[in-house]
Design an enzyme around this catalytic site. Sequence first.
Site, mmCIF file in Angstrom:
data_model
loop_
_atom_site.group_PDB
_atom_site.id
_atom_site.type_symbol
_atom_site.label_atom_id
_atom_site.label_comp_id
_atom_site.label_asym_id
_atom_site.label_seq_id
_atom_site.Cartn_x
_atom_site.Cartn_y
_atom_site.Cartn_z
ATOM 1 N NE ARG A 67 -3.447 -0.108 2.742
ATOM 2 C CZ ARG A 67 -4.471 -0.385 2.167
ATOM 3 N NH1 ARG A 67 -5.246 0.196 1.171
ATOM 4 N NH2 ARG A 67 -5.261 -1.645 2.462
ATOM 5 C CG MET A 92 -14.150 2.105 -4.373
ATOM 6 S SD MET A 92 -15.397 2.895 -3.185
ATOM 7 C CE MET A 92 -15.713 1.293 -2.054
ATOM 8 C CG HIS A 111 -18.911 8.345 3.527
ATOM 9 N ND1 HIS A 111 -18.804 7.206 3.158
ATOM 10 C CD2 HIS A 111 -20.253 7.731 4.510
ATOM 11 C CE1 HIS A 111 -19.192 5.963 3.867
ATOM 12 N NE2 HIS A 111 -20.215 6.521 4.837
HETATM 13 C C1 GRF Z 1 -20.467 7.964 -4.231
HETATM 14 O O1 GRF Z 1 -21.821 7.296 -3.781
HETATM 15 C C2 GRF Z 1 -19.724 8.487 -2.974
HETATM 16 O O2 GRF Z 1 -20.426 9.241 -2.089
HETATM 17 C C3 GRF Z 1 -18.967 7.207 -2.572
HETATM 18 O O3 GRF Z 1 -18.781 6.327 -3.854
HETATM 19 C C4 GRF Z 1 -19.777 6.628 -4.643
HETATM 20 C C5 GRF Z 1 -19.042 7.111 -5.724
HETATM 21 O O4 GRF Z 1 -19.993 7.209 -7.171
HETATM 22 N N1 GRF Z 1 -17.773 7.720 -2.036
HETATM 23 P P1 GRF Z 1 -19.160 8.030 -8.311
HETATM 24 O O5 GRF Z 1 -18.189 7.085 -8.834
HETATM 25 O O6 GRF Z 1 -19.092 9.348 -8.092
HETATM 26 O O7 GRF Z 1 -20.650 8.014 -9.389
#
Ligand code: GRF
Length: 194
Positions: A67, A92, A111
């Site tokens: 990491r 992620m 979030h």
């Molecule tokens: C969103 O719901 C954000 O809040 C979360 O992951 C999702 C990402 O969606 N962290 P996107 O890739 O921006 O469409």
Amino acid sequence: MTRKRVAILISGRGSNMRALIEAAKTKDYPAEIVLVISNVADAGGLDFARKHGIETKVIEHQKFPSREIFDNAMDVALKAANTEIVALAGFMRLLSPRFLESWQGKMINIHPSLLPAYKGLHTHKRAIEAGEKFHGCTVHFVTPELDDGPTILQAKVPVMPSDSEAALAARVLEQEHKIYPEALRLVATGKAKL
Ligand code: GRF
């Protein structure tokens, strides 16, 4: 007006990234998007960024032995682009302490919950199962704890009795696309500070 140089980190669809790119095209917006980094080679968001002439970089985490070394590769790319603010948008991966420290106060995240409620994954499903009347989204400064750190902006939506996870997610996402550009504006102008 000097605009802050912003890099966005994504792993997937990139709809929040897209909202930030669109906002940055508007007159007087205090930030420009200079780089999009994805840890996933076929992340949907990459195409949109490329089509808008934004530099993109794929840095695949599984190609790195640890990491820390992966984070260091991102750090090098961010610095090469003279990044001033990092916006996580559906990124992620957990970040290592050193990376977190070096971007502290300059890194924000969105979030899909009303933090501090529902940190982690599957927030919409958990909010429905708990019988919440309200749910929403939060933009916050990133600190070492996962989905923690001072809130910059939140938006609240009702949870309807008939809501499926997808229906609630869509209602929240619509708000995400509004508050993320506004929160970035606050950080870029120094009105929100860690
Ligand atoms: C969103 O719901 C954000 O809040 C979360 O992951 C999702 C990402 O969606 N962290 P996107 O890739 O921006 O469409």
